[in-house]
Design a protein around this motif. Structure first.
Motif, PDB file in Angstrom:
ATOM      1  N   ALA A  98       0.929  -1.316  -0.081  1.00 50.58           N
ATOM      2  CA  ALA A  98      -0.077   0.110   0.083  1.00 50.58           C
ATOM      3  C   ALA A  98       0.784   1.284  -0.053  1.00 50.58           C
ATOM      4  O   ALA A  98       0.522   2.218  -0.470  1.00 50.58           O
ATOM      5  N   THR A 168       0.032   0.360  -4.164  1.00 54.56           N
ATOM      6  CA  THR A 168      -1.123  -0.113  -4.689  1.00 54.56           C
ATOM      7  C   THR A 168      -1.757  -0.837  -3.276  1.00 54.56           C
ATOM      8  O   THR A 168      -0.890  -1.812  -2.861  1.00 54.56           O
ATOM      9  N   GLU A 171      -7.864  -3.849  -1.523  1.00 56.46           N
ATOM     10  CA  GLU A 171      -8.800  -3.355  -0.965  1.00 56.46           C
ATOM     11  C   GLU A 171      -9.978  -4.362  -0.519  1.00 56.46           C
ATOM     12  O   GLU A 171     -11.109  -4.264   0.107  1.00 56.46           O
ATOM     13  N   THR A 192      -7.522  -4.978  -6.067  1.00 54.09           N
ATOM     14  CA  THR A 192      -6.555  -3.696  -5.900  1.00 54.09           C
ATOM     15  C   THR A 192      -7.045  -2.662  -6.318  1.00 54.09           C
ATOM     16  O   THR A 192      -7.774  -2.406  -7.225  1.00 54.09           O
ATOM     17  N   ASN A 193      -6.161  -1.670  -5.982  1.00 57.83           N
ATOM     18  CA  ASN A 193      -6.579  -0.291  -6.381  1.00 57.83           C
ATOM     19  C   ASN A 193      -5.228   0.386  -6.018  1.00 57.83           C
ATOM     20  O   ASN A 193      -4.491   0.286  -5.111  1.00 57.83           O
ATOM     21  N   THR A 195      -3.210   2.993  -4.011  1.00 59.75           N
ATOM     22  CA  THR A 195      -3.621   3.516  -2.459  1.00 59.75           C
ATOM     23  C   THR A 195      -4.236   4.929  -2.694  1.00 59.75           C
ATOM     24  O   THR A 195      -5.213   5.324  -1.765  1.00 59.75           O
ATOM     25  N   SER A 198      -7.741   4.409  -3.322  1.00 56.76           N
ATOM     26  CA  SER A 198      -8.329   3.743  -2.257  1.00 56.76           C
ATOM     27  C   SER A 198      -8.746   4.761  -1.128  1.00 56.76           C
ATOM     28  O   SER A 198      -9.704   4.713  -0.322  1.00 56.76           O
ATOM     29  N   HIS A 201     -12.132   6.850  -1.469  1.00 53.52           N
ATOM     30  CA  HIS A 201     -13.613   6.324  -1.807  1.00 53.52           C
ATOM     31  C   HIS A 201     -14.700   7.099  -1.117  1.00 53.52           C
ATOM     32  O   HIS A 201     -15.877   7.002  -1.467  1.00 53.52           O
ATOM     33  N   PRO A 209     -12.211  -1.051  -8.362  1.00 50.83           N
ATOM     34  CA  PRO A 209     -10.857  -1.649  -8.322  1.00 50.83           C
ATOM     35  C   PRO A 209     -10.390  -2.553  -9.652  1.00 50.83           C
ATOM     36  O   PRO A 209     -11.362  -2.774 -10.452  1.00 50.83           O
TER      37      PRO A 209
END
Ligand code: AHZ
Length: 310
Positions: A98, A168, A171, A192-193, A195, A198, A201, A209
């Motif tokens: 992350a 990254t 999530e 994943t997304n 960071t 993330s 949101h 994601p």
């Protein structure tokens, strides 16, 4: 392969490929370099952009189906990656971290001090890596935690079968129904997304994601915190684990053995190691002794390899 260059103080460092402006044989010496006419090879900006894009998107494509995903590049996750990549160069190993900077909490020894303590027998891991230490009998001391972490990182990143996706976040987990397992599911990958996405949101919508499929996920996201204990917490919220064990207070002797021995598959498809495990089992914390992180990584790797040996 980089060529050595001669420095004024007689040292030699690698530079270029023999085509630098220093001189024809790739050596830049105090006498030979005409600094007033020094210039880099020309480049167009799009070449730099494409050099990055092409490789990153190829990696995304390659690792969308991985053999093993390691979540978290702290001392445990990196030790896991090192052991796995060394043992099985044929396996595709993705590390999802992350933070922008991998290494987790292993850049300092404890509080804000530099030295890192590892209790024996984790000294064997250091010897294998090539990290020097002072032998104090029952334990060893690395002069700076950053020496351990930077060496481990450099060794891990040099393996051709490892890709680190930093900045990254994982999530969520990909799950499949598995009526034979206690929680009724198996973990089959990660969601994943970026960071930075993330983290937004709450104030931006529609930032769905992406995913990585893998038969083995190894979660080493550390103890509870803003990002920590990710998989343990998610497994509780989807009722695949009863509840969080809740990390107990500090007890070095109890904690380190418990974390290493407890490193295991906690639901089908997901192995948990490092301090994340303290939130699953209610193990004590150990504070600034890092041998258990290295040895938990070795055990997590062994557990994972069993899947590929069947
Ligand atoms: O950024 C986190 C860190 O680098 C990363 N991470 C956490 N959640 C993530 C997510 N997606 C991707 N959802 C995530 N990455 O995981 C890494 C965890 O590293 P760490 O150093 O916190 O954990 P570790 O178990 O490898 O080492 C623990 C070291 C500790 S804590 C401790 C104590 O508190 O007593 N003692 C030791 C030795």
């Amino acid at each position: 392969v980089a060529e050595p260059i001669t420095l004024p103080h007689k040292g030699a460092i690698p530079v270029g490929n023999g085509t630098t402006n220093g001189n024809a044989n790739g050596k830049i010496s105090n006498e030979g370099t005409k600094w007033e006419s020094f210039a880099f090879e020309p480049i167009r900006e799009s070449q730099v952009a494409r050099a990055m894009y092409r490789r990153y998107f190829k990696d995304l494509d390659t690792y969308a189906e991985s053999d093993i995903v390691i979540v978290g590049a702290g001392s445990c996750g990196l030790s896991t990656a090192y052991t796995l990549a060394k043992a099985r160069p044929d396996l595709k190993i993705a590390i999802i971290e992350a933070g922008v900077a991998p290494g987790g909490g292993a850049w300092l020894g404890g509080q804000l001090f530099s030295a890192m303590v590892m209790r024996k027998p984790a000294d064997k891991f250091l010897s294998d890596l090539g990290v020097p230490f002072e032998d104090e009998g029952a334990y060893v001391v690395v002069k700076h935690a950053a020496l351990f972490t930077s060496t481990l990182l450099s060794r891990v990143l040099a393996f051709p079968n490892v890709k680190l996706f930093n900045a990254t976040a994982v999530e969520d987990l990909i799950t499949r129904r598995d009526d034979g397992s206690p929680g009724g599911l198996r973990v089959a990958g990660v969601v994943t997304n970026w960071t930075l996405v993330s983290m937004h949101h709450d104030d931006q919508s529609c930032m769905d994601p992406s995913t990585i499929n893998a038969p083995v996920i190894i979660s080493t996201t550390g103890h509870d915190g803003p990002f920590g204990a990710f998989s343990a917490k998610r497994l509780v919220s989807m009722q695949a684990l009863d509840k969080l064990g809740g990390m107990r207070g500090l007890d070095m002797n109890t904690a380190e053995d418990a974390i290493v021995k407890g490193t295991r598959e906690i639901v089908p498809g997901l192995i948990c190691g490092g301090m994340e495990l303290s939130e699953v089992d209610g193990a004590n914390r150990m504070g600034p002794t890092f041998g258990a992180m290295a040895m938990s990584g070795v055990k997590a790797a062994e557990e994972a390899l069993r899947v590929f040996e069947q």
